[in-house]
Write a protein that holds these residues in place. Structure first.
Motif, PDB file in Angstrom:
ATOM      1  N   LEU A 154      26.552  42.343  13.926  1.00 23.10           N
ATOM      2  CA  LEU A 154      27.887  42.229  13.342  1.00 23.10           C
ATOM      3  C   LEU A 154      28.539  40.936  13.830  1.00 23.10           C
ATOM      4  N   LEU A 155      29.327  40.334  12.961  1.00 18.10           N
ATOM      5  CA  LEU A 155      30.070  39.133  13.340  1.00 18.10           C
ATOM      6  C   LEU A 155      31.552  39.490  13.403  1.00 18.10           C
ATOM      7  N   ARG A 156      32.140  39.280  14.577  1.00 14.57           N
ATOM      8  CA  ARG A 156      33.578  39.536  14.766  1.00 14.57           C
ATOM      9  C   ARG A 156      34.318  38.272  14.356  1.00 14.57           C
ATOM     10  N   LEU A 157      35.231  38.401  13.408  1.00 12.40           N
ATOM     11  CA  LEU A 157      35.932  37.253  12.834  1.00 12.40           C
ATOM     12  C   LEU A 157      37.437  37.362  13.031  1.00 12.40           C
ATOM     13  N   LYS A 158      38.024  36.236  13.403  1.00 13.10           N
ATOM     14  CA  LYS A 158      39.483  36.104  13.380  1.00 13.10           C
ATOM     15  C   LYS A 158      39.758  34.975  12.398  1.00 13.10           C
ATOM     16  N   LEU A 159      40.320  35.339  11.251  1.00 12.81           N
ATOM     17  CA  LEU A 159      40.594  34.374  10.190  1.00 12.81           C
ATOM     18  C   LEU A 159      42.030  33.880  10.287  1.00 12.81           C
ATOM     19  N   GLU A 160      42.220  32.615   9.949  1.00 15.60           N
ATOM     20  CA  GLU A 160      43.559  32.038   9.940  1.00 15.60           C
ATOM     21  C   GLU A 160      44.413  32.774   8.911  1.00 15.60           C
ATOM     22  N   ASP A 161      45.655  33.038   9.244  1.00 12.49           N
ATOM     23  CA  ASP A 161      46.623  33.722   8.370  1.00 12.49           C
ATOM     24  C   ASP A 161      46.295  35.192   8.105  1.00 12.49           C
ATOM     25  N   VAL A 162      45.354  35.769   8.839  1.00 11.76           N
ATOM     26  CA  VAL A 162      45.101  37.211   8.790  1.00 11.76           C
ATOM     27  C   VAL A 162      45.504  37.720  10.168  1.00 11.76           C
ATOM     28  N   ASP A 163      46.780  38.162  10.267  1.00 15.41           N
ATOM     29  CA  ASP A 163      47.359  38.440  11.580  1.00 15.41           C
ATOM     30  C   ASP A 163      47.779  39.887  11.800  1.00 15.41           C
ATOM     31  N   SER A 164      47.541  40.747  10.811  1.00 14.65           N
ATOM     32  CA  SER A 164      47.980  42.131  10.966  1.00 14.65           C
ATOM     33  C   SER A 164      46.925  43.074  10.400  1.00 14.65           C
ATOM     34  N   GLU A 165      47.108  44.357  10.693  1.00 16.24           N
ATOM     35  CA  GLU A 165      46.200  45.367  10.149  1.00 16.24           C
ATOM     36  C   GLU A 165      46.267  45.383   8.620  1.00 16.24           C
ATOM     37  N   ALA A 166      47.452  45.191   8.081  1.00 21.02           N
ATOM     38  CA  ALA A 166      47.607  45.194   6.614  1.00 21.02           C
ATOM     39  C   ALA A 166      46.839  44.034   5.988  1.00 21.02           C
ATOM     40  N   ASP A 167      46.939  42.841   6.615  1.00 22.23           N
ATOM     41  CA  ASP A 167      46.165  41.689   6.125  1.00 22.23           C
ATOM     42  C   ASP A 167      44.673  42.011   6.165  1.00 22.23           C
ATOM     43  N   ALA A 168      44.241  42.595   7.279  1.00 19.75           N
ATOM     44  CA  ALA A 168      42.823  42.928   7.450  1.00 19.75           C
ATOM     45  C   ALA A 168      42.385  43.981   6.432  1.00 19.75           C
ATOM     46  N   ASP A 169      43.244  44.985   6.211  1.00 19.91           N
ATOM     47  CA  ASP A 169      42.922  46.044   5.227  1.00 19.91           C
ATOM     48  C   ASP A 169      42.614  45.459   3.855  1.00 19.91           C
ATOM     49  N   SER A 170      43.347  44.419   3.488  1.00 25.62           N
ATOM     50  CA  SER A 170      43.176  43.838   2.150  1.00 25.62           C
ATOM     51  C   SER A 170      41.816  43.145   1.993  1.00 25.62           C
ATOM     52  N   LEU A 171      41.140  42.893   3.109  1.00 29.63           N
ATOM     53  CA  LEU A 171      39.848  42.212   3.050  1.00 29.63           C
ATOM     54  C   LEU A 171      38.656  43.138   3.293  1.00 29.63           C
ATOM     55  N   LEU A 172      38.924  44.402   3.587  1.00 26.05           N
ATOM     56  CA  LEU A 172      37.819  45.339   3.824  1.00 26.05           C
ATOM     57  C   LEU A 172      36.921  45.447   2.593  1.00 26.05           C
ATOM     58  N   LYS A 173      35.627  45.533   2.824  1.00 26.48           N
ATOM     59  CA  LYS A 173      34.593  45.690   1.784  1.00 26.48           C
ATOM     60  C   LYS A 173      34.413  44.457   0.894  1.00 26.48           C
ATOM     61  N   THR A 174      35.040  43.331   1.269  1.00 30.77           N
ATOM     62  CA  THR A 174      34.849  42.117   0.479  1.00 30.77           C
ATOM     63  C   THR A 174      33.567  41.418   0.945  1.00 30.77           C
ATOM     64  N   GLU A 175      33.006  40.599   0.056  1.00 34.17           N
ATOM     65  CA  GLU A 175      31.760  39.908   0.342  1.00 34.17           C
ATOM     66  C   GLU A 175      32.024  38.490   0.831  1.00 34.17           C
ATOM     67  N   TYR A 182      38.659  45.261  13.462  1.00 28.51           N
ATOM     68  CA  TYR A 182      38.293  45.314  14.870  1.00 28.51           C
ATOM     69  C   TYR A 182      39.505  45.509  15.766  1.00 28.51           C
ATOM     70  N   SER A 183      40.632  44.914  15.408  1.00 32.87           N
ATOM     71  CA  SER A 183      41.814  45.038  16.260  1.00 32.87           C
ATOM     72  C   SER A 183      43.070  45.088  15.400  1.00 32.87           C
ATOM     73  N   PHE A 184      44.178  45.381  16.036  1.00 26.87           N
ATOM     74  CA  PHE A 184      45.448  45.421  15.303  1.00 26.87           C
ATOM     75  C   PHE A 184      45.970  44.010  15.035  1.00 26.87           C
ATOM     76  N   LYS A 185      45.281  42.980  15.514  1.00 33.40           N
ATOM     77  CA  LYS A 185      45.701  41.598  15.298  1.00 33.40           C
ATOM     78  C   LYS A 185      45.028  40.972  14.076  1.00 33.40           C
ATOM     79  N   GLY A 186      44.378  41.773  13.265  1.00 30.39           N
ATOM     80  CA  GLY A 186      43.772  41.246  12.046  1.00 30.39           C
ATOM     81  C   GLY A 186      42.313  40.843  12.174  1.00 30.39           C
ATOM     82  N   GLU A 187      41.684  41.138  13.312  1.00 30.44           N
ATOM     83  CA  GLU A 187      40.263  40.795  13.444  1.00 30.44           C
ATOM     84  C   GLU A 187      39.411  41.735  12.595  1.00 30.44           C
ATOM     85  N   LEU A 188      38.285  41.206  12.146  1.00 29.98           N
ATOM     86  CA  LEU A 188      37.402  41.947  11.247  1.00 29.98           C
ATOM     87  C   LEU A 188      35.971  41.914  11.758  1.00 29.98           C
TER      88      LEU A 188
END
Length: 176
Positions: free
Chosen positions: A63-84, A16-22
């Motif tokens: 859709l649920l917009r999530l900001k997870l603890e310790d997921v602070d960058s696009e790279a962190d967010a990328d690693s969680l894409l398509k996960t259940e 969702y954002s460059f700050k790691g939101e999903l």
């Protein structure tokens, strides 16, 4: 936490954002029940890993917009894409009357109004257009569509489901 102690809530579908939101697509008719969660389990390579939720809100209703603890960058967010996403079973809203979750009726006895005792539910096949009760009757598998018109009563206390199926449906599985 094991998967069998949890229920599938949805899937992370995009950043969702460059700050790691999903953004997560929820598998529910009532997404508003899940917009104030404290934590969630994410399936990472077959392991359920807990993540604390800093903030969440519904986005475009389903859709649920999530900001997870310790997921602070696009790279962190990328690693969680398509996960259940999963939650413990005890967080499922309680259903009453003749509504039920598939997992909760495994092991229930099925009785048909006309036929009598049919057997024990061993599973639910929901890979077809119409979900089916998979019932074991002394080693013979009987499939009955999960149709609101067929389900007469769900008795949680006695672990039985009464059905009223079309005449001959059960007999189809028992003829040699």
């Amino acid at each position: 936490m094991k998967k069998e102690d949890c229920f599938y809530l949805g899937k992370i579908v995009k950043k969702y954002s460059f700050k790691g939101e999903l953004l997560a697509k929820l598998d529910t008719d009532e997404p508003e029940l899940y917009d104030e969660l404290d934590a969630i389990f994410i399936d990472l390579k077959g392991n359920l890993v807990p993540f604390l939720i800093e903030s969440s809100q519904l986005h475009k209703s389903d859709l649920l917009r999530l900001k997870l603890e310790d997921v602070d960058s696009e790279a962190d967010a990328d690693s969680l894409l398509k996960t259940e996403l999963y939650l413990p079973l005890d967080l499922l809203p309680k259903l009453e009357g003749d509504k039920f979750y598939f997992h909760e009726v495994i092991g229930f006895k099925v009785k048909d109004k006309n036929f009598g005792d049919v057997g024990i539910i061993t599973g639910i096949n929901d890979t077809t257009a119409q979900a089916l009760f998979e019932i074991d009757r002394d080693g013979t598998e009987i499939l009955i569509p999960l149709n609101d018109e067929f389900i007469v009563k769900v008795d949680r206390k006695n672990k039985t489901i009464e059905v009223d199926t079309p005449e001959g449906l059960i007999d189809l599985y028992l003829e040699d």
